[in-house]
Design a protein around this motif. Sequence first.
Motif, PDB file in Angstrom:
ATOM      1  N   VAL A 134      29.519  29.954  43.503  1.00  0.00           N
ATOM      2  CA  VAL A 134      29.083  30.898  44.534  1.00  0.00           C
ATOM      3  C   VAL A 134      28.018  31.834  43.980  1.00  0.00           C
ATOM      4  CG1 VAL A 134      29.830  32.851  45.966  1.00  0.00           C
ATOM      5  CG2 VAL A 134      31.217  30.772  45.863  1.00  0.00           C
ATOM      6  N   SER A 135      28.289  32.409  42.795  1.00  0.00           N
ATOM      7  CA  SER A 135      27.338  33.358  42.216  1.00  0.00           C
ATOM      8  C   SER A 135      27.680  33.603  40.762  1.00  0.00           C
ATOM      9  CB  SER A 135      27.380  34.687  42.971  1.00  0.00           C
ATOM     10  OG  SER A 135      26.538  35.634  42.339  1.00  0.00           O
ATOM     11  N   LEU A 136      26.636  33.652  39.935  1.00  0.00           N
ATOM     12  CA  LEU A 136      26.821  34.012  38.534  1.00  0.00           C
ATOM     13  C   LEU A 136      26.522  35.489  38.310  1.00  0.00           C
ATOM     14  CD1 LEU A 136      25.297  30.881  36.767  1.00  0.00           C
ATOM     15  CD2 LEU A 136      27.702  31.455  37.050  1.00  0.00           C
ATOM     16  N   GLU A 137      26.087  36.161  39.368  1.00  0.00           N
ATOM     17  CA  GLU A 137      25.810  37.591  39.267  1.00  0.00           C
ATOM     18  C   GLU A 137      27.116  38.369  39.278  1.00  0.00           C
ATOM     19  OE1 GLU A 137      23.006  38.869  42.208  1.00  0.00           O
ATOM     20  OE2 GLU A 137      21.670  37.184  41.795  1.00  0.00           O
ATOM     21  N   ASN A 138      27.045  39.615  38.766  1.00  0.00           N
ATOM     22  CA  ASN A 138      28.230  40.474  38.729  1.00  0.00           C
ATOM     23  C   ASN A 138      28.634  40.835  40.160  1.00  0.00           C
ATOM     24  OD1 ASN A 138      30.283  42.044  37.788  1.00  0.00           O
ATOM     25  ND2 ASN A 138      28.977  43.727  37.101  1.00  0.00           N
ATOM     26  N   ASN A 139      29.828  40.411  40.545  1.00  0.00           N
ATOM     27  CA  ASN A 139      30.340  40.660  41.886  1.00  0.00           C
ATOM     28  C   ASN A 139      31.783  41.123  41.751  1.00  0.00           C
ATOM     29  OD1 ASN A 139      31.952  39.797  44.323  1.00  0.00           O
ATOM     30  ND2 ASN A 139      29.887  39.375  45.089  1.00  0.00           N
ATOM     31  N   GLN A 140      32.095  42.265  42.341  1.00  0.00           N
ATOM     32  CA  GLN A 140      33.420  42.856  42.187  1.00  0.00           C
ATOM     33  C   GLN A 140      34.533  41.934  42.695  1.00  0.00           C
ATOM     34  OE1 GLN A 140      33.861  46.635  44.134  1.00  0.00           O
ATOM     35  NE2 GLN A 140      35.766  47.097  43.080  1.00  0.00           N
ATOM     36  N   LEU A 141      34.345  41.313  43.851  1.00  0.00           N
ATOM     37  CA  LEU A 141      35.386  40.444  44.406  1.00  0.00           C
ATOM     38  C   LEU A 141      35.559  39.168  43.594  1.00  0.00           C
ATOM     39  CD1 LEU A 141      34.818  40.876  48.239  1.00  0.00           C
ATOM     40  CD2 LEU A 141      36.694  41.775  46.846  1.00  0.00           C
ATOM     41  N   ILE A 142      34.449  38.593  43.137  1.00  0.00           N
ATOM     42  CA  ILE A 142      34.543  37.399  42.303  1.00  0.00           C
ATOM     43  C   ILE A 142      35.224  37.742  40.981  1.00  0.00           C
ATOM     44  CG2 ILE A 142      33.200  35.732  40.963  1.00  0.00           C
ATOM     45  CD1 ILE A 142      31.273  35.561  43.331  1.00  0.00           C
TER      46      ILE A 142
END
Length: 131
Positions: free
Chosen positions: A89-97
């Motif tokens: 979904v994303s390799l960026e910093n994401n609080q929910l992930i």
Amino acid sequence: MSSRHSPFKSKGGFSRILNAARYSAQGLSAAIRHEAAFRQELLLAIILTPAAFWVGQTAMQVMLLLCSLLVVLIVELLNSAVEAVADAVSLENNQLIGRAKDLGSAAVLLSLLMAAGLWIVCTLNHWYRIL
């Protein structure tokens, strides 16, 4: 949400069973190839499996010891699946992930603590007949 059916879902019958077995084998192979934690836990399970028959005093204890090893592997597979989807979904910093990954890691920790507890109690019982 779409009302269309997924083209990836099988129709049923014997071919569904064969496909499910193939997908399961692919999943186990991927876990062995790509997941260091799974390899470590699998090695531990391989080493401890014969020990379960020596430590366990009854068939029920042996099954509990073996099942605790299996639960650790199952939880690790689920955690790895969550991490793979999260990274897709994303390799960026994401609080929910990040939270999802932390929750999966916590589940692995709890399964390891449960297995360790069972092994400690059964081993003490084997040596000191505490139960």
